[in-house]
Write an enzyme that holds these catalytic residues in place. Structure first.
Site, mmCIF file in Angstrom:
data_model
loop_
_atom_site.group_PDB
_atom_site.id
_atom_site.type_symbol
_atom_site.label_atom_id
_atom_site.label_comp_id
_atom_site.label_asym_id
_atom_site.label_seq_id
_atom_site.Cartn_x
_atom_site.Cartn_y
_atom_site.Cartn_z
ATOM 1 N N PHE A 56 0.821 -1.225 0.000
ATOM 2 C CA PHE A 56 0.000 0.000 0.000
ATOM 3 C C PHE A 56 0.848 1.265 0.000
ATOM 4 O O PHE A 56 0.359 2.341 -0.345
ATOM 5 C CB PHE A 56 -0.964 -0.012 1.193
ATOM 6 C CG PHE A 56 -0.417 0.638 2.440
ATOM 7 C CD1 PHE A 56 0.439 -0.044 3.270
ATOM 8 C CD2 PHE A 56 -0.755 1.941 2.748
ATOM 9 C CE1 PHE A 56 0.956 0.558 4.407
ATOM 10 C CE2 PHE A 56 -0.250 2.558 3.882
ATOM 11 C CZ PHE A 56 0.612 1.864 4.712
ATOM 12 N N LYS A 57 2.131 1.145 0.369
ATOM 13 C CA LYS A 57 2.971 2.342 0.413
ATOM 14 C C LYS A 57 3.077 3.014 -0.959
ATOM 15 O O LYS A 57 3.347 4.201 -1.051
ATOM 16 C CB LYS A 57 4.342 2.005 0.961
ATOM 17 C CG LYS A 57 4.249 1.619 2.434
ATOM 18 C CD LYS A 57 5.564 1.548 3.141
ATOM 19 C CE LYS A 57 5.367 1.319 4.625
ATOM 20 N NZ LYS A 57 4.785 -0.005 4.934
#
Ligand code: PLP
Length: 473
Positions: free
Chosen positions: A111-112
């Protein structure tokens, strides 16, 4: 929009300065002076928008004129071009009012990317407008480094140097860094541990002459622009599952508290939310806080969800600032106590305020493996270990099963193949855009754990450095 420090002593800055500064000068974190509001009626009307149009509507008030609207639109389009689905964050229904939001469709499968991919073109735009160039230095134990590299590759005004511990990251993680051939990307395989990497980066920042000469900068998780990009998908998810007419609950596998704080920000902007469920592994300092009101540091235990093996959740300071009604001096006192004593506690009234909307829980590695196996048996779908912790703690702490619960899937299972295989005997395949990862050529720069050697490596490789007005952070 202007930004103030959580410790109340740093200069008030605009969005672009906050972007480049990172940590405030008083050691605090930057927060918007007030929360932009979106009414329930307007949220309802946002339902039909594409992800990038929604992102523009949510992010624009935070930028507050520091970047022209047409430029911001272009930056957002640029950011999400590299995702393998136009939806960016697709949702799937699990039944029983449970949903999964897949945040792993970016270039490095975690998700980064949602925040980092936004940061890359944003940095480039702001630096070009100022005629500046920066040199980003960072240490990684795996995920953050590859996300930062993918975000900064081929950018005109950035050189990026990422240090990782030689032989101590997974093959997937190493290859995601070492196979990038862009001329402004440099990885350093340090002959040492992750702590040695972090110490080296800290020493580079503390060498003020070097720091100024190189215009050294960072992209760590306290950067406000990263939070802003993450606020968007909470609106996106709520609109897909019946919001804002009905409140939604979110289950978030948590480490540094950046992701779940972005959800809280969406709520403060007007999004109806019933509950944020904070999921921890054996490193359960946040779960203990939400149970007792006491934050007490413990030693870090390695787990199968390594991106949550954290004892100091740096973004928690932002929630504390809100709980203390933005009293910066009080935040500073509390965090000084935390640093010297390894603990602090809030009073019962404060804890009750936090628990109005937050719950925290923990899940062991054994439980996590069992859930991955059970989920696979029932659905045929593989979960990464972080996502499994989020889903599990969501299920045990859900207050009302008539409220939709969205679990944030923070990594693709193929990012953590060993843990997934150990749990259920199935090897997760890499998605097609990365299927050739193990055929690509690697560039490995192994360096001894020696500050002077690392420093001269960076000086040799960084492109022309222009001196500029101290924007390094
Ligand atoms: C970074 C990370 C987390 C933790 O997110 P925070 O914003 O630090 O709370 C959870 N899962 C994965 C896969 C991550 O990479």
């Amino acid at each position: 929009m202007k930004y103030v420090s959580t410790r109340g002593e740093a200069p008030i800055l605009a969005f672009d300065d906050v972007l480049l500064t990172g940590l405030a000068r008083d050691g605090g974190l930057y927060m918007p002076e007030s929360w932009p509001q979106i009414s329930t009626d307007e949220i309802t009307r946002l339902a039909g928008l594409s992800y990038t149009d929604l992102a523009f509507r949510v992010i624009q008030p935070f930028v507050g004129g520091a970047i022209a609207d047409t430029d911001l639109k272009r930056i957002i389009d640029d950011a999400y071009r590299h995702f393998d689905t136009e939806e960016v964050a697709p949702l799937t229904e699990l039944g029983n009012g449970e949903w999964m939001m897949e945040l792993f469709h970016g270039p490095t499968l975690a998700f980064k990317d949602v925040a980092m991919q936004f940061l890359g073109p944003l940095f480039d735009h702001v630096l070009a407008a100022r005629g500046e160039r920066i040199c980003i230095a960072g240490a990684t134990s795996g995920d953050t480094g590859s996300a930062a590299i993918e975000a900064c590759r081929d950018r005109d005004n950035i050189d990026i140097f990422i240090l990782y511990p030689h032989g101590r990251v997974s093959d997937v993680q190493r290859r995601q860094m070492s196979t990038v051939t862009a001329p402004n990307v440099h990885t350093i395989a340090l002959q040492g541990t992750f702590d040695d990497c972090q110490d080296t980066v800290k020493a580079l920042f503390n060498d003020l002459a070097f720091r100024d000469r190189m215009n050294l900068s960072a992209v760590n998780s306290i950067n406000w622009a990263r939070i802003v990009a993450q606020i968007v998908y909470y609106f996106w998810a709520a609109l897909k599952v019946g919001g804002p007419a009905r409140p939604v609950s979110f289950a978030v596998p948590t480490g540094n508290f950046g992701n779940v704080f972005a959800g809280y920000a969406a709520h403060r902007m007007g999004l109806p939310v019933e509950q944020f469920i904070v999921g921890s592994n054996a490193n359960d300092i946040l779960a203990r806080f939400f149970e007792s009101g006491a934050m007490a540091i413990d030693t870090v235990v390695p787990t199968i969800s390594p991106s949550m093996d954290i004892q100091i959740s740096s973004n928690f300071e932002r929630l504390l600032f809100e709980l203390y009604d933005r009293d910066g001096a009080r935040v500073a006192r509390t965090l000084n106590t935390f640093r010297s004593d390894g603990q602090f506690a809030v009073d019962a009234g404060m804890l009750a305020r936090a628990r109005k909307i937050f719950d925290g829980g923990r899940y062991t590695d054994d439980q996590t493996r069992a859930l991955i196996a059970d989920h696979y048996a029932k659905t045929g779908e593989l979960l990464d270990p972080h996502t499994a912790v989020g889903l599990a703690v969501g299920r045990t702490h859900r207050r009302d099963t008539s409220t939709s619960m969205v679990t944030l899937a923070t990594a693709h299972p193929a990012k953590f193949p060993d843990a997934v295989r150990a749990a259920c005997g199935v090897n997760p395949d890499l998605p097609t855009h990365m299927a050739d990862l193990f055929d690509r050529d690697e560039r490995i720069n192994a360096l001894p754990n020696d500050l002077a050697i690392v420093r001269s490596f960076i000086e040799d490789r960084a492109q022309v450095i222009r001196s500029s007005g101290g924007a390094a952070a």
